[in-house]
Design a protein around this motif. Sequence first.
Motif, PDB file in Angstrom:
ATOM      1  N   TYR A  98      10.518   4.265   1.652  1.00 12.05           N
ATOM      2  CA  TYR A  98      11.375   5.216   0.946  1.00 12.05           C
ATOM      3  C   TYR A  98      11.946   6.258   1.892  1.00 12.05           C
ATOM      4  O   TYR A  98      13.106   6.678   1.761  1.00 12.05           O
ATOM      5  N   GLU A  99      11.167   6.681   2.872  1.00 12.59           N
ATOM      6  CA  GLU A  99      11.684   7.648   3.840  1.00 12.59           C
ATOM      7  C   GLU A  99      12.774   7.033   4.701  1.00 12.59           C
ATOM      8  O   GLU A  99      13.712   7.715   5.123  1.00 12.59           O
ATOM      9  N   ALA A 100      12.668   5.720   4.950  1.00 15.26           N
ATOM     10  CA  ALA A 100      13.681   5.044   5.765  1.00 15.26           C
ATOM     11  C   ALA A 100      15.008   4.912   5.035  1.00 15.26           C
ATOM     12  O   ALA A 100      16.078   5.083   5.631  1.00 15.26           O
ATOM     13  N   ASN A 101      14.963   4.602   3.708  1.00 16.87           N
ATOM     14  CA  ASN A 101      16.232   4.418   2.993  1.00 16.87           C
ATOM     15  C   ASN A 101      16.702   5.679   2.275  1.00 16.87           C
ATOM     16  O   ASN A 101      17.802   5.703   1.718  1.00 16.87           O
ATOM     17  N   ARG A 102      15.847   6.727   2.250  1.00 11.92           N
ATOM     18  CA  ARG A 102      16.235   8.050   1.734  1.00 11.92           C
ATOM     19  C   ARG A 102      16.694   8.006   0.279  1.00 11.92           C
ATOM     20  O   ARG A 102      17.633   8.697  -0.114  1.00 11.92           O
ATOM     21  N   ARG A 103      16.020   7.191  -0.499  1.00 11.55           N
ATOM     22  CA  ARG A 103      16.322   7.142  -1.933  1.00 11.55           C
ATOM     23  C   ARG A 103      15.124   7.667  -2.718  1.00 11.55           C
ATOM     24  O   ARG A 103      13.968   7.493  -2.296  1.00 11.55           O
ATOM     25  N   GLY A 160       9.464  15.858  -9.274  1.00  7.01           N
ATOM     26  CA  GLY A 160       8.249  15.963  -8.482  1.00  7.01           C
ATOM     27  C   GLY A 160       8.414  15.382  -7.091  1.00  7.01           C
ATOM     28  O   GLY A 160       9.522  15.223  -6.576  1.00  7.01           O
ATOM     29  N   THR A 161       7.294  15.020  -6.485  1.00  4.24           N
ATOM     30  CA  THR A 161       7.299  14.464  -5.138  1.00  4.24           C
ATOM     31  C   THR A 161       7.345  12.941  -5.179  1.00  4.24           C
ATOM     32  O   THR A 161       7.147  12.323  -6.233  1.00  4.24           O
ATOM     33  N   LEU A 162       7.565  12.352  -4.011  1.00  3.60           N
ATOM     34  CA  LEU A 162       7.544  10.895  -3.901  1.00  3.60           C
ATOM     35  C   LEU A 162       6.184  10.350  -4.311  1.00  3.60           C
ATOM     36  O   LEU A 162       6.093   9.334  -5.020  1.00  3.60           O
ATOM     37  N   MET A 163       5.103  11.019  -3.893  1.00  6.60           N
ATOM     38  CA  MET A 163       3.756  10.562  -4.257  1.00  6.60           C
ATOM     39  C   MET A 163       3.549  10.625  -5.770  1.00  6.60           C
ATOM     40  O   MET A 163       2.863   9.759  -6.338  1.00  6.60           O
ATOM     41  N   ASP A 164       4.122  11.630  -6.438  1.00  5.73           N
ATOM     42  CA  ASP A 164       4.013  11.691  -7.899  1.00  5.73           C
ATOM     43  C   ASP A 164       4.596  10.427  -8.533  1.00  5.73           C
ATOM     44  O   ASP A 164       4.010   9.852  -9.456  1.00  5.73           O
ATOM     45  N   ASP A 185       0.839  -1.200   0.000  1.00 14.72           N
ATOM     46  CA  ASP A 185       0.000   0.000   0.000  1.00 14.72           C
ATOM     47  C   ASP A 185       0.874   1.251   0.000  1.00 14.72           C
ATOM     48  O   ASP A 185       2.074   1.211   0.283  1.00 14.72           O
ATOM     49  N   ARG A 186       0.256   2.380  -0.355  1.00 16.05           N
ATOM     50  CA  ARG A 186       1.023   3.620  -0.507  1.00 16.05           C
ATOM     51  C   ARG A 186       1.729   4.033   0.776  1.00 16.05           C
ATOM     52  O   ARG A 186       2.882   4.476   0.751  1.00 16.05           O
ATOM     53  N   GLU A 187       1.033   3.905   1.919  1.00 12.13           N
ATOM     54  CA  GLU A 187       1.640   4.314   3.181  1.00 12.13           C
ATOM     55  C   GLU A 187       2.912   3.521   3.471  1.00 12.13           C
ATOM     56  O   GLU A 187       3.925   4.087   3.930  1.00 12.13           O
ATOM     57  N   THR A 188       2.877   2.213   3.191  1.00 10.71           N
ATOM     58  CA  THR A 188       4.058   1.377   3.431  1.00 10.71           C
ATOM     59  C   THR A 188       5.201   1.764   2.507  1.00 10.71           C
ATOM     60  O   THR A 188       6.363   1.860   2.936  1.00 10.71           O
ATOM     61  N   ILE A 189       4.891   1.995   1.233  1.00  8.13           N
ATOM     62  CA  ILE A 189       5.940   2.374   0.282  1.00  8.13           C
ATOM     63  C   ILE A 189       6.570   3.703   0.688  1.00  8.13           C
ATOM     64  O   ILE A 189       7.800   3.864   0.650  1.00  8.13           O
ATOM     65  N   ILE A 190       5.748   4.662   1.092  1.00  5.80           N
ATOM     66  CA  ILE A 190       6.286   5.955   1.526  1.00  5.80           C
ATOM     67  C   ILE A 190       7.198   5.770   2.737  1.00  5.80           C
ATOM     68  O   ILE A 190       8.299   6.336   2.798  1.00  5.80           O
TER      69      ILE A 190
END
Length: 316
Positions: A131-136, A144-148, A123-128
Amino acid sequence: MTDTAMSEPGPQTVPEGIPLLDARTPRIPPPVNEILIITGRSGAGRTNAARALEDLDWYVVDNLPPSMLPALVGMMSPEGGGVHRLAVVVDVRSRAFFADLSAALEQLKSAGASHRVIFLDADRETIIRRYEANRRPHPLQGAGTLMDGILAEERMTEALRRTADEVIDTSKMSVHDLTRHIRDVVAGEGDRPLHLTVESFGFKYGLPLDADHVLDVRFLKNPYWVTELRHLTGRDEPVAAYVLDQPGARQFALDYADLLASMLHGYLTELKPFATIAVGCTGGKHRSVACTELIASRLREHGYLTRVVHRDMGRE
């Protein structure tokens, strides 16, 4: 009038080096080629799935442009000792090439190459969060943004997700949970055997760094102090008898092996296909060697693949 006798067939001849087979010779069928396509959304665990397959002796190719997939599959060996289990990770990191995946899969189907598509999702929340944990950055994020990037990838992969043979939602899975699931998906791999090493060593040379269990047998009388046994090792019958015929010694070693056998399957459950049992005495020549041989023999009786290593024997 002369009768003409039918001639007996002569001995069969074959080119040198080629064995003559008859109907009783068992014919071993060539191994069946297996092909897995690992795909899905970025951050859903494709890399971990690929590592799990590598640990199961699959040949894994990561981030392959889809147009190269038919050629790679065509290189698999139809027989012999080549590659028979191929896993290919294909995803949006290949950018515009990713659009070629459907055509490549159709080409495999037309060529009769059987394959399975495993789609990893989250799900989107898990993917976000991942990505925030590994900072890539997301591969489709651009400026754009990560959500984009996440939304763009969802649009690109939705049709593939609907047609995949297996969809794995990793949102609530740990790395180990995903590995177990991959083993379940790959038929027959759940029964991978546990490989044991029983290793003798001398405490005066240090503990084996990779030991999972350490057994100290220095409480047994030392054959080193018996002149006629000093030059022998625990693999020699006089020394083995001296060590194991001490009161309770043989039963102790057998009971220890039985205790190990009752819990060793847990290593496979926890994704550790190898385990090392270290047995130590002072110099690693007499007591530990004799006990190691007996423990290994007992573990083989329990059905475990067991090898013996005598680390320090001959070192003195």
